[in-house]
Scaffold this active site. Structure first.
Site, PDB file in Angstrom:
ATOM      1  N   LYS A  54       0.841  -1.209   0.000  1.00 28.78           N
ATOM      2  CA  LYS A  54       0.000   0.000   0.000  1.00 28.78           C
ATOM      3  C   LYS A  54       0.872   1.253   0.000  1.00 28.78           C
ATOM      4  O   LYS A  54       0.611   2.204  -0.742  1.00 28.78           O
ATOM      5  CB  LYS A  54      -0.932   0.008   1.218  1.00 28.78           C
ATOM      6  CG  LYS A  54      -2.118  -0.940   1.065  1.00 28.78           C
ATOM      7  CD  LYS A  54      -2.830  -1.216   2.386  1.00 28.78           C
ATOM      8  CE  LYS A  54      -3.895  -2.292   2.163  1.00 28.78           C
ATOM      9  NZ  LYS A  54      -4.493  -2.783   3.426  1.00 28.78           N
ATOM     10  N   GLN A  98      -5.136  -1.192   9.539  1.00 26.68           N
ATOM     11  CA  GLN A  98      -5.074  -2.547   9.006  1.00 26.68           C
ATOM     12  C   GLN A  98      -5.780  -3.524   9.951  1.00 26.68           C
ATOM     13  O   GLN A  98      -5.510  -3.556  11.158  1.00 26.68           O
ATOM     14  CB  GLN A  98      -3.608  -2.940   8.810  1.00 26.68           C
ATOM     15  CG  GLN A  98      -3.373  -4.282   8.173  1.00 26.68           C
ATOM     16  CD  GLN A  98      -3.657  -4.314   6.677  1.00 26.68           C
ATOM     17  OE1 GLN A  98      -3.846  -3.289   6.032  1.00 26.68           O
ATOM     18  NE2 GLN A  98      -3.702  -5.498   6.120  1.00 26.68           N
ATOM     19  N   ASP A 121     -11.308   3.252   3.587  1.00 25.68           N
ATOM     20  CA  ASP A 121     -11.676   1.837   3.590  1.00 25.68           C
ATOM     21  C   ASP A 121     -13.189   1.652   3.453  1.00 25.68           C
ATOM     22  O   ASP A 121     -13.654   0.568   3.098  1.00 25.68           O
ATOM     23  CB  ASP A 121     -11.270   1.194   4.927  1.00 25.68           C
ATOM     24  CG  ASP A 121     -10.002   0.366   4.842  1.00 25.68           C
ATOM     25  OD1 ASP A 121      -9.682  -0.130   3.755  1.00 25.68           O
ATOM     26  OD2 ASP A 121      -9.350   0.213   5.899  1.00 25.68           O
TER      27      ASP A 121
HETATM   28  N1  LIG Z   1      -8.242  -1.933   6.919  1.00 26.93           N
HETATM   29  C1  LIG Z   1      -7.964  -2.881   6.020  1.00 26.93           C
HETATM   30  N2  LIG Z   1      -8.192  -2.634   4.714  1.00 26.93           N
HETATM   31  C2  LIG Z   1      -7.903  -3.580   3.775  1.00 26.93           C
HETATM   32  O1  LIG Z   1      -8.121  -3.349   2.556  1.00 26.93           O
HETATM   33  C3  LIG Z   1      -7.353  -4.830   4.193  1.00 26.93           C
HETATM   34  C4  LIG Z   1      -7.150  -5.032   5.560  1.00 26.93           C
HETATM   35  N3  LIG Z   1      -7.479  -4.058   6.452  1.00 26.93           N
HETATM   36  N4  LIG Z   1      -6.652  -6.196   6.013  1.00 26.93           N
HETATM   37  C5  LIG Z   1      -6.206  -7.235   5.107  1.00 26.93           C
HETATM   38  C6  LIG Z   1      -6.992  -7.215   3.813  1.00 26.93           C
HETATM   39  C7  LIG Z   1      -6.358  -7.967   2.674  1.00 26.93           C
HETATM   40  N5  LIG Z   1      -6.096  -6.983   1.644  1.00 26.93           N
HETATM   41  C8  LIG Z   1      -5.446  -7.266   0.450  1.00 26.93           C
HETATM   42  C9  LIG Z   1      -4.913  -6.299  -0.361  1.00 26.93           C
HETATM   43  C10 LIG Z   1      -4.213  -6.625  -1.502  1.00 26.93           C
HETATM   44  C11 LIG Z   1      -4.005  -7.919  -1.869  1.00 26.93           C
HETATM   45  C12 LIG Z   1      -3.203  -8.254  -3.064  1.00 26.93           C
HETATM   46  O2  LIG Z   1      -2.667  -7.385  -3.730  1.00 26.93           O
HETATM   47  N6  LIG Z   1      -3.047  -9.540  -3.391  1.00 26.93           N
HETATM   48  C13 LIG Z   1      -2.235 -10.034  -4.494  1.00 26.93           C
HETATM   49  C14 LIG Z   1      -1.232 -11.068  -4.008  1.00 26.93           C
HETATM   50  C15 LIG Z   1      -0.561 -10.715  -2.748  1.00 26.93           C
HETATM   51  C16 LIG Z   1       0.076 -11.920  -2.111  1.00 26.93           C
HETATM   52  O3  LIG Z   1       0.911 -12.570  -2.784  1.00 26.93           O
HETATM   53  O4  LIG Z   1      -0.259 -12.190  -0.959  1.00 26.93           O
HETATM   54  C17 LIG Z   1      -3.103 -10.737  -5.495  1.00 26.93           C
HETATM   55  O5  LIG Z   1      -4.190 -11.210  -5.145  1.00 26.93           O
HETATM   56  O6  LIG Z   1      -2.691 -10.833  -6.646  1.00 26.93           O
HETATM   57  C18 LIG Z   1      -4.544  -8.906  -1.080  1.00 26.93           C
HETATM   58  C19 LIG Z   1      -5.264  -8.582   0.050  1.00 26.93           C
HETATM   59  C20 LIG Z   1      -6.478  -5.766   2.090  1.00 26.93           C
HETATM   60  N7  LIG Z   1      -7.026  -5.828   3.312  1.00 26.93           N
END
Ligand SMILES: Nc1nc(=O)c2c([nH]1)NC[C@@H]1CN(c3ccc(C(=O)N[C@@H](CCC(=O)O)C(=O)O)cc3)C=[N+]21
Length: 289
Positions: A54, A98, A121
């Site tokens: 991020k 987070q 968010d």
């Molecule tokens: N307040 C808050 N806001 C959130 O938006 C939030 C959070 N807490 N807690 C955790 C989750 C999870 N999350 C992700 C963001 C990007 C990928 C992402 O970019 N994933 C890649 C792969 C990343 C990897 O290899 O793990 C993909 O799917 O291609 C995944 C999950 C946002 N979250």
């Protein structure tokens, strides 16, 4: 037949480029960059990775990143005090705490403490209420990213049968609200749904957000349906979604994991932060965001 694989990573890259282009308008009007504050409590490895990506995306978009790392045993009142400072800081347009938070901290108290107009968010109940009643606010990043992908596939969403699997405040519920706003016929399903397969078989659009690897079976998917897989499950076989991989043989279009919804979540976070800064500074943005 084999489904079109929806390239969320590529789509997210283009959204981030549109965001970066319009960041300059806020800078020109206000003399400052849009700012996103990310708060991480503890050192969960997955959370650390997300927070780092991020921060990188924020800087790449030409925005300011403020990272606050607190130890896992920080007191709830200390976290609340940080949120209060970020609420009052004019350089901060967006605040993201987070999740999940350590068990000794009341997540709801922290989320509701964030100024709803900095809640990029979209987790604050005020923003949930705005979404449900059609008012301007912030929409949670993951479901808004899913909707962007779906709009790209279906220029006319109205009247389509959509089945949402999962009813979390973060994905399922806001996803249902968004699809309803698009005039889909929305069925919300969950762990207590009877004969889930029968519901999914009717669906032109399936959004799976349950957090169980391979939970949605290929045999449930109506041929040609669009399938959005929100699941990010870490298994011995690597990262897998909530949808059985064989569904790609039946669906018309499907998001991969990784490279589907995940990158969209971060791109929409950049978008929401820019939108917040523009609102706060009275700047008009193009409607391609
Ligand atoms: N307040 C808050 N806001 C959130 O938006 C939030 C959070 N807490 N807690 C955790 C989750 C999870 N999350 C992700 C963001 C990007 C990928 C992402 O970019 N994933 C890649 C792969 C990343 C990897 O290899 O793990 C993909 O799917 O291609 C995944 C999950 C946002 N979250």
């Amino acid at each position: 037949m084999s489904a079109r694989i929806i390239d969320g990573k590529e789509f997210a890259g283009r959204l981030r480029a549109r965001v970066a282009k319009q960041v300059d308008r806020v800078v020109a009007a206000s003399g400052r960059k849009p700012g996103l504050a990310v708060v991480l409590v503890g050192e969960d490895p997955a959370s650390s990775v997300y927070v780092r990506s991020k921060g990188k995306a924020t800087l790449a978009a030409g925005m300011e990143s403020f990272e606050h790392r607190l130890s896992a045993d920080v007191g709830e009142d200390e976290l609340i005090a940080l949120v209060d400072r970020l609420n009052a800081d004019p350089a901060v347009d967006g605040i993201l705490v987070q999740l999940p938070l350590p068990r000794h901290i009341d997540e709801r108290r922290v989320i509701t403490r964030i100024d709803p107009d900095k809640d990029v968010d979209g987790f604050h109940p005020v923003n949930a209420g705005r979404l449900a009643t059609g008012l301007e606010g912030f929409v949670p990043c993951t479901p808004l990213g899913c909707l962007m992908l779906l709009r790209d596939i279906h220029p006319h969403l109205a009247g389509l049968e959509a089945v949402v699997i999962g009813r979390s405040n973060i994905v399922g519920k806001p996803m249902g609200q968004l699809l309803l706003q698009e005039s889909c016929t929305v069925t919300m399903t969950h762990s207590r749904t009877r004969d889930l397969a029968a519901h999914v078989r009717q669906a032109d659009i399936v959004v799976a957000a349950v957090g169980i690897p391979g939970f949605v079976k290929a045999e449930w998917i109506k041929p040609g349906a669009s399938v959005i897989d929100v699941g990010i499950n870490r298994t011995d076989a690597g990262l897998v979604g909530d949808v059985d991989s064989a569904a790609a043989e039946v669906a018309g279009a499907i998001t991969p994991v990784p490279g589907g919804v995940g990158p969209m979540t971060i791109a929409v976070l950049m978008r929401n932060t820019l939108v917040s800064a523009a609102r706060r500074e009275g700047v008009t943005l193009d409607d391609d965001l």
